[in-house]
Design an enzyme around this catalytic site. Structure first.
Site, PDB file in Angstrom:
ATOM      1  CG  ASP A  10      -2.114   0.855   1.093  1.00  0.00           C
ATOM      2  OD1 ASP A  10      -2.283   1.472   0.024  1.00  0.00           O
ATOM      3  OD2 ASP A  10      -2.895   0.950   2.055  1.00  0.00           O
ATOM      4  N   GLY A  46       0.120   5.309  -4.425  1.00  0.00           N
ATOM      5  CA  GLY A  46      -0.499   6.563  -4.860  1.00  0.00           C
ATOM      6  C   GLY A  46       0.081   7.747  -4.102  1.00  0.00           C
ATOM      7  CD1 TRP A  53       7.430   6.401  -2.603  1.00  0.00           C
ATOM      8  CD2 TRP A  53       6.965   6.699  -4.785  1.00  0.00           C
ATOM      9  NE1 TRP A  53       8.621   6.410  -3.284  1.00  0.00           N
ATOM     10  CE2 TRP A  53       8.362   6.596  -4.624  1.00  0.00           C
ATOM     11  CE3 TRP A  53       6.443   6.890  -6.061  1.00  0.00           C
ATOM     12  CZ2 TRP A  53       9.255   6.680  -5.714  1.00  0.00           C
ATOM     13  CZ3 TRP A  53       7.321   6.976  -7.143  1.00  0.00           C
ATOM     14  CH2 TRP A  53       8.707   6.872  -6.954  1.00  0.00           C
ATOM     15  CG  HIS A  83       0.008   1.629  -9.128  1.00  0.00           C
ATOM     16  ND1 HIS A  83      -0.192   1.305  -7.805  1.00  0.00           N
ATOM     17  CD2 HIS A  83      -1.110   2.294  -9.516  1.00  0.00           C
ATOM     18  CE1 HIS A  83      -1.377   1.752  -7.416  1.00  0.00           C
ATOM     19  NE2 HIS A  83      -1.951   2.363  -8.437  1.00  0.00           N
ATOM     20  CB  THR A  85     -12.726  -8.377  -5.715  1.00  0.00           C
ATOM     21  OG1 THR A  85     -12.671  -8.290  -4.281  1.00  0.00           O
ATOM     22  CG2 THR A  85     -12.352  -9.780  -6.120  1.00  0.00           C
ATOM     23  CD  GLU A  86     -12.706  -5.478  -2.150  1.00  0.00           C
ATOM     24  OE1 GLU A  86     -11.520  -5.804  -2.345  1.00  0.00           O
ATOM     25  OE2 GLU A  86     -13.571  -6.275  -1.710  1.00  0.00           O
ATOM     26  CD1 TRP A 132     -12.569  -5.949 -10.090  1.00  0.00           C
ATOM     27  CD2 TRP A 132     -12.003  -5.199 -12.123  1.00  0.00           C
ATOM     28  NE1 TRP A 132     -11.941  -6.973 -10.766  1.00  0.00           N
ATOM     29  CE2 TRP A 132     -11.588  -6.543 -12.020  1.00  0.00           C
ATOM     30  CE3 TRP A 132     -11.748  -4.506 -13.318  1.00  0.00           C
ATOM     31  CZ2 TRP A 132     -10.933  -7.216 -13.055  1.00  0.00           C
ATOM     32  CZ3 TRP A 132     -11.101  -5.177 -14.348  1.00  0.00           C
ATOM     33  CH2 TRP A 132     -10.699  -6.516 -14.208  1.00  0.00           C
ATOM     34  CG  LEU A 160      10.112 -16.597  -3.766  1.00  0.00           C
ATOM     35  CD1 LEU A 160      10.189 -16.545  -2.240  1.00  0.00           C
ATOM     36  CD2 LEU A 160      10.397 -15.205  -4.329  1.00  0.00           C
ATOM     37  NE  ARG A 178      -8.579   0.326   5.239  1.00  0.00           N
ATOM     38  CZ  ARG A 178      -7.979   1.502   5.162  1.00  0.00           C
ATOM     39  NH1 ARG A 178      -8.037   2.328   6.194  1.00  0.00           N
ATOM     40  NH2 ARG A 178      -7.332   1.872   4.071  1.00  0.00           N
ATOM     41  CB  SER A 190      -7.842  -4.291   2.629  1.00  0.00           C
ATOM     42  OG  SER A 190      -7.790  -3.039   3.242  1.00  0.00           O
ATOM     43  CD  GLU A 231       2.711 -12.749  15.797  1.00  0.00           C
ATOM     44  OE1 GLU A 231       2.612 -11.529  16.029  1.00  0.00           O
ATOM     45  OE2 GLU A 231       2.354 -13.632  16.596  1.00  0.00           O
TER      46      GLU A 231
HETATM   47  C1  FPP Z   1      -2.049   0.141  -3.209  1.00  0.00           C
HETATM   48  O1  FPP Z   1      -1.555   1.458  -3.248  1.00  0.00           O
HETATM   49  C2  FPP Z   1      -1.490  -0.630  -4.292  1.00  0.00           C
HETATM   50  C3  FPP Z   1      -2.195  -1.224  -5.287  1.00  0.00           C
HETATM   51  C4  FPP Z   1      -3.664  -1.146  -5.374  1.00  0.00           C
HETATM   52  C5  FPP Z   1      -1.546  -1.948  -6.362  1.00  0.00           C
HETATM   53  C6  FPP Z   1      -0.255  -2.633  -6.006  1.00  0.00           C
HETATM   54  C7  FPP Z   1       0.338  -3.130  -7.237  1.00  0.00           C
HETATM   55  C8  FPP Z   1       1.641  -3.099  -7.545  1.00  0.00           C
HETATM   56  C9  FPP Z   1       2.730  -2.612  -6.688  1.00  0.00           C
HETATM   57  C10 FPP Z   1       2.022  -3.663  -8.853  1.00  0.00           C
HETATM   58  C11 FPP Z   1       2.543  -5.042  -8.644  1.00  0.00           C
HETATM   59  C12 FPP Z   1       2.219  -5.820  -9.797  1.00  0.00           C
HETATM   60  C13 FPP Z   1       2.408  -7.135  -9.939  1.00  0.00           C
HETATM   61  C14 FPP Z   1       2.131  -7.710 -11.219  1.00  0.00           C
HETATM   62  C15 FPP Z   1       2.877  -8.039  -8.862  1.00  0.00           C
HETATM   63  P1  FPP Z   1      -2.585   2.655  -3.384  1.00  0.00           P
HETATM   64  O2  FPP Z   1      -2.738   2.982  -4.824  1.00  0.00           O
HETATM   65  O3  FPP Z   1      -3.866   2.315  -2.696  1.00  0.00           O
HETATM   66  O4  FPP Z   1      -1.841   3.787  -2.640  1.00  0.00           O
HETATM   67  P2  FPP Z   1      -2.516   5.000  -1.845  1.00  0.00           P
HETATM   68  O5  FPP Z   1      -3.269   4.403  -0.696  1.00  0.00           O
HETATM   69  O6  FPP Z   1      -1.358   5.819  -1.411  1.00  0.00           O
HETATM   70  O7  FPP Z   1      -3.411   5.715  -2.811  1.00  0.00           O
END
Ligand code: FPP
Length: 243
Positions: free
Chosen positions: A22, A25, A27, A39, A68-69, A71, A133, A192, A194, A205
């Protein structure tokens, strides 16, 4: 069984680590960049974290890449995330396979574009005998969705009520055959679950850190594992008294 390592300072290394990645966005926003840049930076970070898993002796890594959310996010971001999965498969699959990484998908593939779906199926098939892995990618994944899916299949298979056990339900989940996570990490300061591994993480843990995912490097992973190693897991029991 917990992972083994030649890493002497850490007493107890988790066998299976699951991560809610998480903060991508925020960042990006803090750098004046579009969310998708976060991302992408988060995707680049996967290399570092996977290397860290190898060094620490972590055998299973599960990543929450698309829920799923998700989308419900703006169309452009959804398309961007789909594109990232496709790019990762196109550009990294051969190398991951050479390194002995087994890719698994957890979630529902049906809603994905047929080309992407085929690429995922191919990646899973190609790497299925690797065991350095085990990397589970949760993509179009939701914990409740997974349980509903399992219940439907249990009913369809006409399993007798008395045969529905904890162990049987586990076998009907997308993670069938994968041990439960020992440690679940969530970055970016949110506290959370989620809808992530809600069945499997029953005794895990949890480790929460304010660090945004793109900045969660090997040092941060090590900190999380050290913290895990210091904790005592009781599985609802009492501590065994020492003589
Ligand atoms: C949450 O950050 C992150 C996501 C919804 C996507 C995470 C996906 C990647 C890092 C790409 C990895 C891809 C593969 C194929 C393994 P956010 O957008 O909710 O951040 P914010 O809470 O700061 O807005």
């Amino acid at each position: 069984m917990e992972g083994t390592t030649n890493n002497h300072e850490i007493e107890r290394v988790p066998n299976h680590v699951a991560i809610i990645m998480d903060g991508n966005g925020r960042w990006a926003l803090s750098r004046g960049l579009p969310r998708i840049a976060g991302h992408r930076a988060g995707t680049d970070n996967l290399r570092r974290v996977m290397e860290g898993c190898g060094e620490l002796g972590i055998k299973y890594l599960t990543l929450y890449a698309f829920s799923t959310e998700n989308w419900g996010r703006p169309e452009e971001e959804v398309r961007g995330l789909m594109g990232i999965l496709e790019d990762v498969i196109d550009s990294e699959l051969a190398e991951l396979n050479r390194e002995g990484v087994q890719l698994r998908h957890i979630g529902i593939l049906e809603r994905l574009d047929p080309i992407l779906r085929e690429k995922v199926i191919h990646a899973v098939e190609l790497t299925k005998n690797n065991n350095k892995l085990i990397l589970n990618i949760a993509f179009n994944y939701g914990g409740r969705d997974e349980i509903v899916h399992a219940i439907r299949n249990i009913i369809e298979d006409q399993i007798a009520p008395n045969d529905v056990t904890d162990e049987l339900v586990s076998r009907y989940l997308f993670t069938s055959g994968v041990p439960d996570p020992d440690l679940v990490i969530r970055t970016s300061g949110e506290l959370r679950i989620s809808n992530f591994l809600i069945w499997q993480a029953a005794y895990a843990e949890w480790y929460f850190t304010p660090v945004y995912w793109p900045d969660f490097d090997k040092t941060e992973l090590r900190k999380a594992v050290e913290e895990y190693s210091r904790r005592e897991r009781r599985y609802g029991l009492v501590m065994t008294p020492h003589a």
